[in-house]
Design a protein around this motif. Structure first.
Motif, PDB file in Angstrom:
ATOM      1  N   ASP A 169      20.627   1.584  20.350  1.00 17.34           N
ATOM      2  CA  ASP A 169      20.806   2.779  21.162  1.00 17.34           C
ATOM      3  C   ASP A 169      20.539   2.441  22.640  1.00 17.34           C
ATOM      4  OD1 ASP A 169      20.538   5.695  21.703  1.00 17.34           O
ATOM      5  OD2 ASP A 169      18.447   5.150  22.005  1.00 17.34           O
ATOM      6  N   ILE A 170      20.984   3.304  23.549  1.00 10.63           N
ATOM      7  CA  ILE A 170      20.703   3.045  24.979  1.00 10.63           C
ATOM      8  C   ILE A 170      19.491   3.858  25.465  1.00 10.63           C
ATOM      9  CG2 ILE A 170      21.553   3.087  27.349  1.00 10.63           C
ATOM     10  CD1 ILE A 170      24.383   2.740  26.316  1.00 10.63           C
ATOM     11  N   ASP A 171      19.704   5.169  25.677  1.00 12.72           N
ATOM     12  CA  ASP A 171      18.660   5.974  26.333  1.00 12.72           C
ATOM     13  C   ASP A 171      17.388   6.030  25.496  1.00 12.72           C
ATOM     14  OD1 ASP A 171      19.900   6.776  28.724  1.00 12.72           O
ATOM     15  OD2 ASP A 171      21.085   8.260  27.644  1.00 12.72           O
ATOM     16  N   ARG A 209      15.451   6.483  32.402  1.00 16.60           N
ATOM     17  CA  ARG A 209      16.788   6.169  31.885  1.00 16.60           C
ATOM     18  C   ARG A 209      17.424   4.981  32.590  1.00 16.60           C
ATOM     19  NH1 ARG A 209      20.192  11.614  31.088  1.00 16.60           N
ATOM     20  NH2 ARG A 209      21.252  10.365  29.557  1.00 16.60           N
ATOM     21  N   ALA A 248      25.233   1.618  20.275  1.00 11.78           N
ATOM     22  CA  ALA A 248      25.512   2.923  19.641  1.00 11.78           C
ATOM     23  C   ALA A 248      24.803   4.011  20.436  1.00 11.78           C
ATOM     24  CB  ALA A 248      25.017   2.926  18.203  1.00 11.78           C
ATOM     25  N   THR A 249      25.572   4.904  21.027  1.00 13.25           N
ATOM     26  CA  THR A 249      24.993   5.841  21.988  1.00 13.25           C
ATOM     27  C   THR A 249      25.627   7.223  21.901  1.00 13.25           C
ATOM     28  OG1 THR A 249      24.632   6.163  24.365  1.00 13.25           O
ATOM     29  CG2 THR A 249      26.645   5.033  23.758  1.00 13.25           C
ATOM     30  N   GLY A 250      24.905   8.205  22.416  1.00 10.79           N
ATOM     31  CA  GLY A 250      25.494   9.528  22.591  1.00 10.79           C
ATOM     32  C   GLY A 250      26.309   9.622  23.864  1.00 10.79           C
ATOM     33  N   LYS A 251      26.195   8.622  24.715  1.00  9.16           N
ATOM     34  CA  LYS A 251      26.902   8.652  25.999  1.00  9.16           C
ATOM     35  C   LYS A 251      28.411   8.504  25.793  1.00  9.16           C
ATOM     36  CE  LYS A 251      23.314   6.573  28.931  1.00  9.16           C
ATOM     37  NZ  LYS A 251      23.293   7.566  29.978  1.00  9.16           N
ATOM     38  N   THR A 255      19.046  15.096  21.681  1.00  7.10           N
ATOM     39  CA  THR A 255      18.630  13.682  21.748  1.00  7.10           C
ATOM     40  C   THR A 255      17.368  13.495  22.579  1.00  7.10           C
ATOM     41  OG1 THR A 255      19.913  13.245  23.753  1.00  7.10           O
ATOM     42  CG2 THR A 255      21.046  12.939  21.639  1.00  7.10           C
ATOM     43  N   TYR A 315      17.613  14.002  25.660  1.00  4.58           N
ATOM     44  CA  TYR A 315      18.252  13.802  26.965  1.00  4.58           C
ATOM     45  C   TYR A 315      19.355  14.827  27.211  1.00  4.58           C
ATOM     46  CZ  TYR A 315      15.701   9.475  26.860  1.00  4.58           C
ATOM     47  OH  TYR A 315      14.695   8.561  26.803  1.00  4.58           O
ATOM     48  N   ALA A 316      19.923  15.373  26.122  1.00  3.99           N
ATOM     49  CA  ALA A 316      21.007  16.357  26.221  1.00  3.99           C
ATOM     50  C   ALA A 316      21.182  17.011  24.851  1.00  3.99           C
ATOM     51  CB  ALA A 316      22.312  15.673  26.623  1.00  3.99           C
ATOM     52  N   HIS A 329      23.983  17.666  22.247  1.00  7.41           N
ATOM     53  CA  HIS A 329      25.331  17.162  21.962  1.00  7.41           C
ATOM     54  C   HIS A 329      25.982  18.052  20.910  1.00  7.41           C
ATOM     55  CE1 HIS A 329      25.071  13.144  23.988  1.00  7.41           C
ATOM     56  NE2 HIS A 329      23.795  13.519  23.976  1.00  7.41           N
ATOM     57  N   LYS A 342      26.171   8.630  14.248  1.00  3.93           N
ATOM     58  CA  LYS A 342      26.092   7.178  14.473  1.00  3.93           C
ATOM     59  C   LYS A 342      26.184   6.392  13.164  1.00  3.93           C
ATOM     60  CE  LYS A 342      23.470   7.244  18.851  1.00  3.93           C
ATOM     61  NZ  LYS A 342      22.370   6.647  19.628  1.00  3.93           N
ATOM     62  N   ASP A 349      15.736   5.710  19.149  1.00  2.00           N
ATOM     63  CA  ASP A 349      14.575   6.526  19.542  1.00  2.00           C
ATOM     64  C   ASP A 349      14.703   8.025  19.286  1.00  2.00           C
ATOM     65  OD1 ASP A 349      16.511   6.997  21.661  1.00  2.00           O
ATOM     66  OD2 ASP A 349      14.866   7.987  22.688  1.00  2.00           O
ATOM     67  N   ASN A 359      19.476  11.572  16.991  1.00  2.00           N
ATOM     68  CA  ASN A 359      20.869  11.126  16.792  1.00  2.00           C
ATOM     69  C   ASN A 359      20.957   9.704  16.240  1.00  2.00           C
ATOM     70  OD1 ASN A 359      19.998  10.071  19.306  1.00  2.00           O
ATOM     71  ND2 ASN A 359      22.064  10.023  20.154  1.00  2.00           N
TER      72      ASN A 359
HETATM   73  O1  PGA Z   1      23.324  10.658  25.747  1.00  2.00           O
HETATM   74  C1  PGA Z   1      22.255  11.019  25.193  1.00  2.00           C
HETATM   75  O2  PGA Z   1      21.862  12.197  25.176  1.00  2.00           O
HETATM   76  C2  PGA Z   1      21.452  10.014  24.454  1.00  2.00           C
HETATM   77  O3  PGA Z   1      22.035   8.735  24.551  1.00  2.00           O
HETATM   78  P1  PGA Z   1      21.549   7.597  23.530  1.00  2.00           P
HETATM   79  O4  PGA Z   1      22.165   7.901  22.216  1.00  2.00           O
HETATM   80  O5  PGA Z   1      22.037   6.314  24.151  1.00  2.00           O
HETATM   81  O6  PGA Z   1      20.053   7.658  23.501  1.00  2.00           O
END
Ligand code: PGA
Ligand code: MG
Length: 242
Positions: free
Chosen positions: A23-25, A33, A53-56, A154, A156-157, A159, A167, A190, A193
């Motif tokens: 994952d990223i964030d 971030r 693998a990200t929600g971005k 997440t 962070y947002a 979705h 994922k 983390d 998601n």
């Molecule tokens: O975009 C997000 O809200 C979270 O992104 P992530 O899956 O890389 O943590």
């Protein structure tokens, strides 16, 4: 761990390590971030395929791969977009229209999805909608349900995406495209998601900054948070595969 020590870790990765999905964030970043540069040499030296693998939206993980010189193996938009290589067709397991309809209806009710005029968070998003955590959740969940979609937070947002895309679905598709069993992957993440990815991967690790529900779903929880947690997760994986 200093940057020099992360170089040493990268140099010492056993060749027996499994394909990695990360994952990223909150996992490769710090708490603002910003990507933690100590993760770069480790990702670049990983001896098996690395999947981001990200929600971005797609451009963010693709750019990360490009700038690090990694093959572009990306699960973006929480599984809505899967790219298994520069020369491969892109898979879109999700239908983009429903999320767009939710955005329109949410705005019509007078709510703002956030992110300012440039809307960089959604500008290149193709299958789902991301809404700022400052915007009201209840009407978003109501509208998502009306359109047959679900909302995942997440941290962070919010979705808004199809109920049958996540994922884990993305990882299955990626594994098929790469000719691997999805159970051979390790997954480090983390947020909620990431849980469907943990369920599909053979090994799952979460970092200390994750919420309890994520910690309960992972095989191993690191003591350290964010990028330091990722590096600790890598050390743990090295022990499992040495
Ligand atoms: O975009 C997000 O809200 C979270 O992104 P992530 O899956 O890389 O943590
Ligand atoms: Mg995350």
């Amino acid at each position: 761990m200093s940057y020099e020590q992360s170089l040493q870790l990268a140099d010492s990765l056993p060749s027996s390590l499994p394909p990695l999905t990360v994952d990223i964030d909150g996992t490769l970043t710090d708490d603002t971030r910003a990507v933690d540069p100590r993760v770069f040499p480790v990702l670049q030296a990983w001896p098996a395929p690395v999947v981001i693998a990200t929600g971005k939206a797609m451009p963010y993980p693709v750019a990360l791969c490009e700038f690090l010189g990694l093959e572009v193996r990306v699960i973006a938009e929480n599984g809505g977009v899967v790219i298994s290589g520069r020369d491969e067709e892109i898979s879109y397991p999700a239908d983009p229209n429903a999320a767009q309809a939710v955005a329109t209806a949410y705005r019509k009710r007078g709510y703002d999805i956030g992110w300012g005029a440039a809307n960089l968070v959604n500008r290149w998003r193709e299958t789902e909608l991301a809404v700022s955590l400052d915007s009201p959740l209840d009407p978003l969940e109501e509208l998502a349900a009306e359109h047959g979609l679900t909302v995942v937070d997440t941290g962070y947002a919010y979705h808004v995406h199809a109920t049958d895309v996540d994922k884990g679905v993305g990882l299955r598709q990626m594994a098929t495209n790469l000719g691997h069993d999805p159970g051979t992957f390790a997954f480090i993440g983390d947020s909620p998601n990431d849980i469907p990815g943990f369920d599909v991967a053979g090994r799952s690790v979460t970092v200390a900054n994750s919420p309890a529900v994520v910690k309960q779903s992972a095989e191993y929880v690191t003591d350290a948070s964010y990028g330091s947690g990722f590096l600790e997760a890598v050390k743990w994986l090295c022990k499992q595969y040495e």
